[in-house]
Design a protein around this motif. Structure first.
Motif, mmCIF file in Angstrom:
data_model
loop_
_atom_site.group_PDB
_atom_site.id
_atom_site.type_symbol
_atom_site.label_atom_id
_atom_site.label_comp_id
_atom_site.label_asym_id
_atom_site.label_seq_id
_atom_site.Cartn_x
_atom_site.Cartn_y
_atom_site.Cartn_z
ATOM 1 N N ILE A 41 -32.773 35.470 -62.635
ATOM 2 C CA ILE A 41 -32.560 36.869 -63.002
ATOM 3 C C ILE A 41 -31.068 37.184 -62.995
ATOM 4 O O ILE A 41 -30.548 37.860 -63.896
ATOM 5 N N LEU A 42 -30.363 36.683 -61.982
ATOM 6 C CA LEU A 42 -28.918 36.919 -61.902
ATOM 7 C C LEU A 42 -28.176 36.264 -63.052
ATOM 8 O O LEU A 42 -27.157 36.780 -63.525
ATOM 9 N N ASP A 82 -28.655 38.804 -65.627
ATOM 10 C CA ASP A 82 -28.050 40.100 -65.296
ATOM 11 C C ASP A 82 -27.313 39.971 -63.961
ATOM 12 O O ASP A 82 -27.855 40.277 -62.903
ATOM 13 N N GLY A 127 -25.255 41.659 -62.459
ATOM 14 C CA GLY A 127 -25.043 42.871 -61.679
ATOM 15 C C GLY A 127 -26.305 43.511 -61.156
ATOM 16 O O GLY A 127 -26.268 44.653 -60.678
ATOM 17 N N ASP A 128 -27.408 42.803 -61.167
ATOM 18 C CA ASP A 128 -28.675 43.365 -60.698
ATOM 19 C C ASP A 128 -28.630 43.504 -59.166
ATOM 20 O O ASP A 128 -28.787 42.537 -58.430
ATOM 21 N N GLU A 129 -28.415 44.736 -58.714
ATOM 22 C CA GLU A 129 -28.200 44.978 -57.291
ATOM 23 C C GLU A 129 -29.430 44.645 -56.451
ATOM 24 O O GLU A 129 -29.309 44.120 -55.341
ATOM 25 N N SER A 130 -30.613 44.930 -56.944
ATOM 26 C CA SER A 130 -31.815 44.656 -56.156
ATOM 27 C C SER A 130 -32.014 43.156 -55.969
ATOM 28 O O SER A 130 -32.430 42.702 -54.891
ATOM 29 N N THR A 131 -31.694 42.385 -56.999
ATOM 30 C CA THR A 131 -31.818 40.932 -56.888
ATOM 31 C C THR A 131 -30.773 40.369 -55.929
ATOM 32 O O THR A 131 -31.063 39.488 -55.121
ATOM 33 N N GLU A 158 -21.131 37.604 -56.466
ATOM 34 C CA GLU A 158 -21.077 39.071 -56.398
ATOM 35 C C GLU A 158 -19.647 39.598 -56.493
ATOM 36 O O GLU A 158 -19.418 40.712 -56.974
#
Length: 204
Positions: A7-8, A11, A13-17, A41
């Motif tokens: 997923i990262l 994306d 910048g996917d904060e939940s991941t 990050e």
């Protein structure tokens, strides 16, 4: 973990991941995985958030992974953004001392003392610098500068006077030796020091 990392990849910048992966690595005590995640990050963070993350990464490297080289690089990254960052300088001082990187330690001690200025809190840093320059770096002029700075802050600092006396005698800098004792009117001590220096010279 791999599906979350995928997923990262799509994306970054996917904060939940990011948060979920961080939680997993911490629970598993997978410190290398955590550090690698924070590296991914880091480009997303700016300002205070970036500074906080760099500090967390450096502590992870030093305390969890026992990787002083990585920790040193990360704390120096902090200094690139803020050259007087007190925590970064303090941590680098400890790391350089443990790694016996004396020139780098001397530079950090100078920067720490300069940041404090003429306050008494600078005295132990300057004293440590003076000893380091004399004993580890054999840098006489730098040692003299450090001890002299101590006398500017505290003119009656006995250890600084003794250290400067010995440095001036070793360097045969008699005018500097006289300038050391003259402000205190310590002529008898000056004469004794010169007499002892002459006796040692005769024994060579």
């Amino acid at each position: 973990v791999k599906p979350l990392e995928a997923i990262l990849d799509l994306d970054p910048g996917d904060e939940s991941t990011l948060a979920r992966l961080r939680e997993i690595h911490e629970k598993r005590r997978n410190w290398q995985g955590l550090l690698d995640l924070m590296k991914r990050e880091l480009p997303l963070r700016q300002g205070a958030a970036r500074r906080a993350l760099l500090g967390e990464m450096a502590k992870c490297a030093a305390e969890r992974l026992s990787d002083p080289k990585e920790a040193i690089e990360l704390w120096n990254d902090v200094l690139e953004a803020s050259e007087d960052d007190a925590e970064a300088l303090e941590k680098l001082s400890g790391l350089y001392e443990r790694e016996k990187r004396w020139p780098e330690l001397a530079d950090v001690l100078r920067r720490q003392a300069a940041a404090i200025g003429s306050a008494p809190a600078a005295l132990p840093l300057l004293e440590k610098l003076g000893v380091l320059c004399s004993e580890k770096l054999t840098a006489r002029e730098a040692a003299v500068e450090a001890w002299q700075r101590i006398l500017e802050i505290k003119p009656d600092h006995a250890k600084a006077v003794r250290a400067l006396r010995d440095l001036h005698v070793a360097g045969e800098d008699w005018s500097a030796l006289e300038a050391l004792f003259a402000p205190r009117g310590a002529w008898a001590e000056l004469c004794e020091t010169l007499s002892q220096a002459a006796d040692r010279a005769d024994l060579r």
